[in-house]
Scaffold this active site. Structure first.
Site, short mmCIF file in Angstrom:
data_model
loop_
_atom_site.label_atom_id
_atom_site.label_comp_id
_atom_site.label_asym_id
_atom_site.label_seq_id
_atom_site.Cartn_x
_atom_site.Cartn_y
_atom_site.Cartn_z
N ARG A 46 0.85 -1.20 0.00
CA ARG A 46 0.00 0.00 0.00
C ARG A 46 0.88 1.25 0.00
O ARG A 46 0.58 2.24 -0.64
CB ARG A 46 -0.95 0.01 1.21
CG ARG A 46 -1.64 1.38 1.35
CD ARG A 46 -2.87 1.42 2.25
NE ARG A 46 -2.87 0.54 3.38
CZ ARG A 46 -2.17 0.74 4.50
NH1 ARG A 46 -1.41 1.82 4.65
NH2 ARG A 46 -2.23 -0.13 5.48
N TYR A 98 -16.99 16.21 -15.78
CA TYR A 98 -17.26 14.77 -15.79
C TYR A 98 -18.34 14.48 -14.73
O TYR A 98 -18.24 14.97 -13.59
CB TYR A 98 -15.97 14.01 -15.49
CG TYR A 98 -16.16 12.53 -15.34
CD1 TYR A 98 -16.47 11.74 -16.44
CD2 TYR A 98 -16.05 11.91 -14.11
CE1 TYR A 98 -16.66 10.38 -16.31
CE2 TYR A 98 -16.24 10.54 -13.96
CZ TYR A 98 -16.54 9.79 -15.07
OH TYR A 98 -16.74 8.44 -14.94
N ASP A 170 -7.92 18.36 -14.41
CA ASP A 170 -8.20 16.99 -14.87
C ASP A 170 -7.79 16.96 -16.35
O ASP A 170 -8.44 17.55 -17.20
CB ASP A 170 -9.70 16.68 -14.69
CG ASP A 170 -10.05 15.26 -15.09
OD1 ASP A 170 -9.32 14.67 -15.91
OD2 ASP A 170 -11.08 14.74 -14.59
N LYS A 195 -8.56 5.95 -19.43
CA LYS A 195 -8.84 6.49 -20.75
C LYS A 195 -7.59 6.45 -21.63
O LYS A 195 -7.06 5.38 -21.84
CB LYS A 195 -9.43 7.90 -20.59
CG LYS A 195 -10.47 8.02 -19.46
CD LYS A 195 -11.76 7.24 -19.72
CE LYS A 195 -12.62 7.09 -18.49
NZ LYS A 195 -13.02 8.32 -17.82
C1 PLP Z 1 -13.51 8.70 -16.54
C2 PLP Z 1 -13.17 10.03 -16.02
C3 PLP Z 1 -12.96 10.24 -14.65
C4 PLP Z 1 -13.14 9.13 -13.62
O1 PLP Z 1 -12.20 8.12 -13.78
P1 PLP Z 1 -12.49 6.57 -13.39
O2 PLP Z 1 -11.23 5.91 -13.80
O3 PLP Z 1 -13.68 6.14 -14.17
O4 PLP Z 1 -12.74 6.53 -11.93
C5 PLP Z 1 -12.61 11.50 -14.24
N1 PLP Z 1 -12.49 12.53 -15.11
C6 PLP Z 1 -12.68 12.36 -16.43
C7 PLP Z 1 -12.53 13.52 -17.33
C8 PLP Z 1 -13.04 11.11 -16.93
O5 PLP Z 1 -13.26 10.98 -18.23
#
Ligand code: PLP
Length: 380
Positions: A46, A98, A170, A195
């Site tokens: 961890r 998001y 983000d 992604k």
């Molecule tokens: C998918 C996504 C998230 C969340 O990520 P997870 O891996 O699904 O928890 C946050 N911000 C954006 C822009 C995303 O596309």
């Protein structure tokens, strides 16, 4: 090292014990002490794990920051970052967010005494006017989701610096290949590695990179204290994905630009959203700060929800699924899927209509993708 080279060679080199060119999956919970009080640098997974460290170093190198920290999911990364704050703190956030981020802020973090103000983030005066004595953080998405709006990252970072606020970007949609927010003055970069960074639709993961050592250490501390870290196997998959990020992004951008141009001219399309289109309201900012416009395209179909449904049922190569940024082309309906957790009235205010459809353009042959959209639009 240039970006393409760094994507392949930032993992610490061959494995020190065997020479394996690929970082092994150190699938172990604990590490044996050499002597009382003496380790080989790892004690418990961890806290730290060699596979996770290879990914951490790679993401930090690509974002040009310090102390990359891989998390179990993008939301785990975001939840951990929010714990830099405390009860009574105020956050100014982009409104076109998001859906999961909006839900985390409104339905979870508010319960812990945090306050949020949601803005378009396009107007300097509006942002300044929203700053209160208890404001601590500004949160943006470098390409927003699903409307693909672009905020001027340098402008937001400049305001935050003046008022001593932490900025979080983000950067999931552009990936560091197209935009590096830290170079524009951002303090913390957040990713859903699910992604583009991983890019193969086979893992969920997240990451944070800090501009400076102090924030990097605080995020690392929280990751260990909260237990939100990523597993060795997931880190290994993301590491493998990252090695081809530059070639994948180049092709995603090329395919998406072609699809966006096609949709913009299509008679059944009311409006197409893509930051690389000259008609996009933020095209100039996008051009100024990004190397490309990424692989997401949204559009409003000219018709009722019945038309939306028959389009979604009509596509054959595009799969009806949430998520984005992988090799497979995906289609989804924000109002009932990714952004269903946003109240209808808020969706309306932000501009996410019921006829909005979001595409994640994959790496298939673009002619096949166009034909698929054409036949589904004809039927809709
Ligand atoms: C998918 C996504 C998230 C969340 O990520 P997870 O891996 O699904 O928890 C946050 N911000 C954006 C822009 C995303 O596309």
């Amino acid at each position: 090292m240039r970006f393409e080279t760094a994507a392949i060679h930032s993992d610490g080199g061959p494995d020190p014990t065997t020479g394996a060119i690929v970082t092994p999956i150190y699938q172990t919970s604990t590490f044996v002490f050499e002597d009382v009080g003496k380790t080989k640098g790892y004690d418990y997974s961890r806290t730290a794990n060699p596979t996770r460290k290879a990914l951490a170093d790679t993401i930090a190198a690509l974002e040009g920051g310090k102390g990359g920290c891989p998390f179990a999911t993008g939301m785990a990364a975001e939840t951990t970052v929010m714990h830099l704050l405390k009860k009574g703190d105020h956050v100014i956030s982009q409104e076109d967010l998001y859906g999961g981020t909006y839900r985390l802020f409104e339905n979870v973090m508010r319960n812990f005494g945090l306050e949020f103000t949601f803005l378009s983030m396009n107007d300097k005066d509006e942002i300044e006017a929203a700053i209160k004595p208890n404001t601590r953080m500004i949160w943006i998405e470098t390409i927003s989701n699903p409307l693909l709006n672009i905020v001027d990252v340098e402008m937001v970072a400049g305001i935050a610096k003046k008022h001593d606020l932490i900025t979080v970007a983000d950067n999931t949609l552009p990936s560091p290949y197209l935009l590096r927010p830290i170079e524009h003055g951002i303090d913390l970069v957040v990713h859903s590695t699910t992604k583009y960074l991983n890019g193969h639709c086979d893992v969920v993961g997240g990451a944070v990179v800090a501009a400076g050592n102090e924030l990097a250490e605080r995020v690392g501390f929280l990751s260990n204290a909260m237990g939100t870290c990523a597993s060795p196997f997931d880190c290994w998959l993301v590491l493998r994905g990252i090695k081809t990020l530059p070639v994948r992004m180049t092709q995603h951008c090329q395919n998406a630009a072609e699809i966006a141009g096609f949709l913009e001219k299509h008679p059944r399309v009311k409006r197409a959203f893509y930051p690389g289109l000259k008609s996009h309201p933020h095209y100039k900012i996008a051009k100024k700060q990004m190397k490309g416009y990424s692989g997401m395209v949204s559009f409003e179909i000219d018709g009722s929800t019945k038309a939306v449904k028959s389009f979604l049922r009509g596509v054959k190569i595009f799969s009806l699924a949430e998520s984005l940024g992988g090799v497979d082309s995906l289609v989804e309906h924000p109002a009932t899927m990714s952004h269903a957790s946003m109240p209808g009235s808020f969706r309306k205010k932000v501009g996410i209509t019921d006829s909005l459809i979001r595409l994640s353009i994959g790496l298939e042959n673009v002619a096949d993708l166009k034909e698929d959209l054409e036949q589904a639009l004809e039927r809709a």
